[in-house]
Design a protein around this motif. Structure first.
Motif, mmCIF file in Angstrom:
data_model
loop_
_atom_site.group_PDB
_atom_site.id
_atom_site.type_symbol
_atom_site.label_atom_id
_atom_site.label_comp_id
_atom_site.label_asym_id
_atom_site.label_seq_id
_atom_site.Cartn_x
_atom_site.Cartn_y
_atom_site.Cartn_z
ATOM 1 N N ASN A 3 40.864 26.774 -43.997
ATOM 2 C CA ASN A 3 39.729 27.289 -43.222
ATOM 3 C C ASN A 3 38.910 26.158 -42.619
ATOM 4 O OD1 ASN A 3 40.126 30.048 -43.370
ATOM 5 N ND2 ASN A 3 38.949 30.294 -45.254
ATOM 6 N N SER A 4 38.717 25.084 -43.391
ATOM 7 C CA SER A 4 37.976 23.918 -42.867
ATOM 8 C C SER A 4 38.709 23.320 -41.674
ATOM 9 C CB SER A 4 37.831 22.850 -43.951
ATOM 10 O OG SER A 4 37.050 23.318 -45.007
ATOM 11 N N LEU A 5 40.041 23.210 -41.802
ATOM 12 C CA LEU A 5 40.857 22.616 -40.740
ATOM 13 C C LEU A 5 40.805 23.463 -39.469
ATOM 14 C CD1 LEU A 5 42.873 20.340 -40.036
ATOM 15 C CD2 LEU A 5 44.705 21.825 -40.860
ATOM 16 N N MET A 6 40.909 24.776 -39.632
ATOM 17 C CA MET A 6 40.886 25.653 -38.455
ATOM 18 C C MET A 6 39.485 25.750 -37.849
ATOM 19 S SD MET A 6 43.673 28.655 -39.362
ATOM 20 C CE MET A 6 43.331 28.880 -41.108
ATOM 21 N N ALA A 7 38.448 25.657 -38.690
ATOM 22 C CA ALA A 7 37.069 25.661 -38.180
ATOM 23 C C ALA A 7 36.820 24.434 -37.309
ATOM 24 C CB ALA A 7 36.083 25.687 -39.345
ATOM 25 N N VAL A 8 37.354 23.284 -37.728
ATOM 26 C CA VAL A 8 37.219 22.044 -36.944
ATOM 27 C C VAL A 8 37.956 22.193 -35.610
ATOM 28 C CG1 VAL A 8 37.893 19.601 -36.851
ATOM 29 C CG2 VAL A 8 36.840 20.520 -38.917
ATOM 30 N N GLY A 9 39.160 22.770 -35.635
ATOM 31 C CA GLY A 9 39.939 22.988 -34.409
ATOM 32 C C GLY A 9 39.203 23.870 -33.417
ATOM 33 N N ILE A 10 38.607 24.945 -33.918
ATOM 34 C CA ILE A 10 37.842 25.865 -33.061
ATOM 35 C C ILE A 10 36.612 25.159 -32.491
ATOM 36 C CG2 ILE A 10 36.394 27.957 -33.111
ATOM 37 C CD1 ILE A 10 38.496 29.058 -35.177
#
Length: 316
Positions: free
Chosen positions: A77-84
């Motif tokens: 979730n942290s990784l995808m939040a950064v991507g977004i």
């Protein structure tokens, strides 16, 4: 007002694109096209790998600021939040920080204000590194910068006095701000106190050394990602590390002017390299290659994050 924040940076970006190419002669245009054709794209792909490594580290670093508050987040979730967040910044400048906090609020049940506070702490750490790089670049190429000022008929002594005077005015401003009771002054004071709180968060966190190590790693990846692209073009392959740091700093600052640095990034990189003897066509080609590979990485990474975030959390 919000629309203007999106439209004005875009106008600046497209104006800089027009301005750049309005100065090109037909010969330079032909040379520019040739640079794109001859470029070694192996180094461009390598640059994107280093860029993605920085994103992986950024997502992991974020967890260190959340742990002291009792939150243990999913790394995915942290990784995808950064991507977004990176993708949102391309569309709306400085909206990524808000979107990151919103993602954690929705999928990890972390209050928005707490998530946003940790992002502020991260940004302060990044700002310290960027300021350090600006200072390093200034020291490394002080003689070139002095020559540039002299070529523009700017007295170096007066320029230094102006910087000192600016510093003194800033100290006076801080003193007056401390005593003010106006609404605007209180807002500025609140912002500065927020920065102070962010720095204290870094100093007092349990895993501060891991946080600092990740911060250094992230910026090393940024620098390598940038420098590797110089080898893609023959005319820039012999540029020194010191010169590349100055170009990197200018490119980093350009993101503040336009959406994702569109127009401003290649322009400032080319103008900086011109100071060090790199012809304008080669500098412009390099600027566009670096900006394009970084932007492509952000679009792919951000789009995949948007797609997989709800799927991952539905399964979880």
């Amino acid at each position: 007002m919000k629309k203007l924040k999106i439209i004005i940076p875009l106008i600046i970006g497209f104006f800089l694109i027009w301005y750049t190419y309005s100065k090109f002669t037909p010969t330079q245009f032909a040379e520019l096209k040739q640079q794109f054709t001859k470029a070694n794209y192996f180094y461009v792909v390598l640059s994107m790998i280093f860029g993605f490594a920085s994103h992986l580290s950024r997502a992991y670093r974020w967890r260190y600021t959340l742990e002291p508050m009792g939150y243990k987040t999913s790394y995915a979730n942290s990784l995808m939040a950064v991507g977004i967040a990176y993708l949102m910044n391309l569309a709306i400048p400085r909206s990524g920080e808000v979107s990151r906090a919103l993602v954690l609020s929705r999928y990890e049940k972390i209050p928005f204000e707490k998530g946003f506070g940790t992002i502020v702490a991260e940004r302060i750490a990044d700002l310290i590194i960027l300021l350090s790089l600006i200072l390093t670049a200034f020291i490394l190429k002080f003689d070139v910068l002095v020559s540039f000022l002299e070529d523009k008929n700017i007295n170096t002594s007066k320029f230094i006095i102006l910087i000192i005077a600016g510093g003194l005015l800033f100290l006076i401003f801080l003193y007056l701000l401390k005593r003010t009771k106006s609404k605007t002054g209180q807002k500025i004071k609140g912002f500065i106190l927020g920065l102070k709180e962010g720095i204290m968060t870094i100093i007092t966190m349990k895993k501060k050394w891991q946080f600092i190590a990740h911060t250094i790693f992230i910026w090393c990846m940024y620098l390598i990602m940038f420098y590797v692209c110089f080898f893609a073009i023959k005319e820039t392959s012999n540029v020194s590390v010191g010169t590349s740091i100055i170009a990197f700093v200018m490119g980093s600052l350009s993101v503040s002017f336009t959406n994702g640095g569109i127009g401003s990034y290649p322009f400032l990189v080319a103008e900086t390299l011109l100071l060090f003897g790199i012809d304008y066509a080669s500098g412009t080609a390099l600027g566009w290659i670096i900006w394009s590979c970084q932007t492509l990485l952000v679009i792919v990474y951000g789009a995949l994050s948007f797609l997989f975030l709800p799927v991952y959390n539905r399964k979880k």
